[in-house]
Each structure stands twice: as structure tokens, then as C-alpha cells.
Design an enzyme around this catalytic site. Structure first.
Site, PDB file in Angstrom:
ATOM      1  CD1 TRP A 102      49.274  34.218  79.212  1.00  0.00           C
ATOM      2  CD2 TRP A 102      48.222  32.292  78.812  1.00  0.00           C
ATOM      3  NE1 TRP A 102      48.037  34.512  78.700  1.00  0.00           N
ATOM      4  CE2 TRP A 102      47.373  33.356  78.456  1.00  0.00           C
ATOM      5  CE3 TRP A 102      47.770  30.980  78.642  1.00  0.00           C
ATOM      6  CZ2 TRP A 102      46.094  33.149  77.933  1.00  0.00           C
ATOM      7  CZ3 TRP A 102      46.500  30.780  78.130  1.00  0.00           C
ATOM      8  CH2 TRP A 102      45.679  31.849  77.784  1.00  0.00           C
ATOM      9  CG  ASP A 172      54.332  31.704  75.740  1.00  0.00           C
ATOM     10  OD1 ASP A 172      54.191  32.333  74.678  1.00  0.00           O
ATOM     11  OD2 ASP A 172      53.381  31.398  76.485  1.00  0.00           O
ATOM     12  CE  LYS A 196      47.575  36.817  73.171  1.00  0.00           C
ATOM     13  NZ  LYS A 196      47.911  35.629  73.941  1.00  0.00           N
TER      14      LYS A 196
END
Ligand code: PLP
Length: 361
Positions: A102, A172, A196
Site C-alpha cells: 500500500w 495511511d 477495516k
């Protein structure tokens, strides 16, 4: 009474049962409106209460200072990879710490808009650790430093923010937001896909310091990709992801009821310790991340034998422990223990693993 499984998915992940039940109860008639949240105007009084309530709860739970805006956006964390450089570009330089796929994707996307640099990377050891950095490593002229707090695929996490010598920090937090307290004032911008730890997919939360919401972005930046558009319109420039925001509000109510982020941290440490302690002592399974970098949310492990891994995943699934397969890029197993995974779920998984070990050692 129910036939729900223990869901260890990395995302979209498990949601608190109380939240699902409340949403089910309110499905046909939200708060006297005679309709579901999905059917109501985002400009209605009912939805205004929902979005304002969600923001107020997030501000309270995360102790977000007044000089930060909360934005409810779409496009996933992945859209932020582009939106961040488009909006934060001033000197035209940015530094990235690369601790996983990511983080790498965010860098690769940012390169299209800003001159960026990878300051440190753990790619040499398939991202199984967090690289050390010193304040001198960072470019004083950088508009920001980007890092990913919890690396969902590899199960590593930072222990506190890296010291970047006062440069604006962008983070993030997709797979760790709401899992423990954070000092928001140390960040310029925090973003997270909701799927999530905050609710369903389709909602992306951005927490941004007000001075970074700028008018003078480059002309090519689409209206929908300007933070100012969303900040000026209370996240309602266009139709926001109304149902996802509603579920996020219910999740935040539940987190608050459980005692907030200090309490979540304690429970998350307890759950993670149950699994790590077993993995560290097991003769069959072993964790893939060493102690200083271990995530509380995503715990990868292997037996060292691909066929045995597959057998374990198959038998675990049959026993009601689902989504334990590791990410396709790393293999093995991964148990994601997000906020909504009950302690009993982890205890039951460890019990099942002990059993499997006895039969297969
Ligand atoms: C899941 C995840 C993403 C991608 O999120 P999308 O909402 O699917 O774009 C980005 N970063 C991290 C850390 C993630 O866990």
C-alpha cells in the site's frame, strides 16, 4: 442462537454484532422517518443528524483538535494516494517511507503529481520490519512525509510516529484507525478506508489540518479531488455514501460505549497477545514478524509447509474460523483481529490451532 462465523478477514472486516442488530432494527423505519437510511435524502434532517453525529463522535473518540476538518469521502484509501499530492503540493517535493504494497502504491501514484523520493524501505526483506529513519534523512523542503502506520498485508506497525524533524506528516491509517489512541496534532493529514475498522466499504475518512485545505491547487485538479470542495460543503458537495456513514456512526457509538480508544487498545493488546504467545511457543506454527514491529490488527503466521497451511485453512474454515488465508502476495495465514473481533473469537481460534498442532505435529 445464530450461525455467524468468526471472521478474520483483513477487509472488509468484521463489524460489531450490536451494530448489525441495531441497523437491522432500524432498517424499515429510521428514527420515525418511515424509510431506511438508504432511501432518504442526504439533505434531510434525519441524515443531517447522522452525518453530524458521526463527525461529533469521531472528534470525541479521537480527540481531534478544532483546527482539523473531518471529511467523509469516497474512492477508498487508494484515491487518497492521488488526492494528497494534488492538494498538498507547494514546493513540489514529498518523502515516502515504504513499508508495504500500500505504501508503495501511494508513492507510485504520487510520483505523477509531485517529485517524490523513497527515504527508507523494507522491501529487501518482503516488508517484515519497519526501517529506521532519522530526522536528517528527510528533505527539509518536502511538502510532507507519507507513511503507513499499520501494514495490513505483512502485519507490521510503527511504534509511534517517525521523527521527521517537523515536516508535515501524512498517514495511511486504514487498518489501525480506532484501534488505539493517536495524537492527531502530530499529523497534517490522516486518512483511512472505513472497511477495516470503521464500518463498510465505500467510505473514506480524511482528517486534515485546516491550513492545508487550499484554494490554489493546480487547475487540472478535478473538483471532486479538491479537499476544499468537500470541506466547504460539509462533505455534501455531492451525494455522500450515506449508508456507510450511518454504520460508521453506529460503530463509533459502540467504540465509545466500550470506553474509547484507551480501552480499545487494552482489549486489542490482550487479543493480539493471546495469539502471539501461542505462536511464539508453538512447535507447528510460527509468526512471520519479529516482536518490535508486530501489528495488533493483522497477524500473519505459517507452518513452513504450504500443504499443511492449506490443510489448516480448509479445516479452520469448516470449523467456522474464516478468511484466514494470507494475502496472495505472501501466502501462509493471516488473522485480522480488528476492534469488532471478540476476545472469545481469538480464544476459540487459539484452541483450534492447539488441536490442529496436536494432530499434525
Ligand atoms: C486496504 C488498505 C488500502 C486500500 O484501501 P481501499 O479503500 O481499497 O482503496 C490502503 N492502505 C491500507 C493500509 C489498507 O489496509
Amino acid at each position: 442462537m445464530n450461525n455467524r462465523v468468526y471472521n478474520f478477514s483483513a477487509g472488509p472486516g468484521v463489524i460489531f454484532e450490536d451494530v448489525l442488530k441495531k441497523a437491522a432494527d432500524e432498517m424499515m423505519n429510521q428514527n420515525g422517518s418511515g424509510m431506511s437510511v438508504m432511501e432518504m435524502s442526504h439533505r434531510s434532517k434525519w441524515f443531517e443528524d447522522i452525518i453530524n453525529g458521526a463527525e461529533a463522535l469521531l472528534r470525541e473518540v479521537m480527540a481531534i483538535p478544532d483546527n482539523y476538518k473531518v471529511l467523509f469521502l469516497q474512492g477508498g484509501a487508494s484515491s487518497q494516494f492521488a488526492m494528497i499530492p494534488m492538494n498538498l503540493k507547494k514546493n513540489g517535493k514529498a518523502d515516502y517511507i515504504q513499508t508495504g504494497v500500500w505504501a508503495k502504491k501511494s508513492y507510485q501514484e504520487a510520483k505523477k503529481f509531485i517529485d517524490c523520493r523513497v527515504v527508507a524501505s523494507s522491501e529487501d526483506k518482503t516488508y517484515t520490519y519497519i526501517p529506521e529513519t532519522k530526522p536528517e534523512d528527510f528533505n527539509k523542503d518536502a511538502d510532507y512525509v507519507h507513511f503507513c502506520y499499520n501494514n495490513t498485508i505483512y502485519g507490521t506497525k510503527f511504534n509511534g510516529e517517525p521523527d521527521v524533524g517537523g515536516i508535515d506528516l501524512v498517514c495511511d491509517m486504514s487498518s489501525c484507525i480506532l484501534s488505539e489512541p493517536v495524537d492527531v496534532s502530530k499529523y497534517a493529514l490522516i486518512y483511512a478506508g472505513a472497511q477495516k475498522n470503521m464500518g463498510p466499504a465505500g467510505l473514506t475518512v480524511v482528517i486534515i489540518r485546516e491550513d492545508l485545505i487550499r484554494e490554489d491547487v493546480e487547475p487540472y485538479v478535478p473538483v471532486m479531488f479538491r479537499y476544499k470542495t468537500h470541506a466547504d460543503n460539509g462533505s455534501m458537495y455531492n451525494t455522500p455514501p450515506t449508508y456507510a456513514i450511518y454504520i460508521c456512526k453506529l460503530v463509533l457509538e459502540k467504540v465509545k460505549e466500550l470506553g474509547g480508544l484507551e480501552a480499545m487498545k487494552k482489549i486489542n493488546e490482550q487479543k493480539a497477545a493471546m495469539l502471539y504467545d501461542f505462536l511464539d511457543s508453538s512447535k507447528l506454527f510460527r509468526p512471520t514478524v519479529s516482536a518490535p514491529y508486530r501489528s495488533l490488527m493483522n497477524i500473519p503466521f505459517v507452518t513452513g509447509d504450504k500443504e499443511l497451511d492449506a490443510k489448516f485453512i480448509k479445516e479452520a474454515t469448516e470449523a467456522g474460523f474464516v478468511n484466514l488465508k494470507g494475502h496472495r502476495s505472501v501466502g501462509g495465514m493471516r488473522a485480522s483481529l480488528y476492534n469488532a473481533m471478540p476476545v472469545e473469537g481469538v480464544a476459540a481460534l487459539v484452541g483450534f490451532m492447539k488441536d490442529f498442532e496436536r494432530k499434525n505435529a
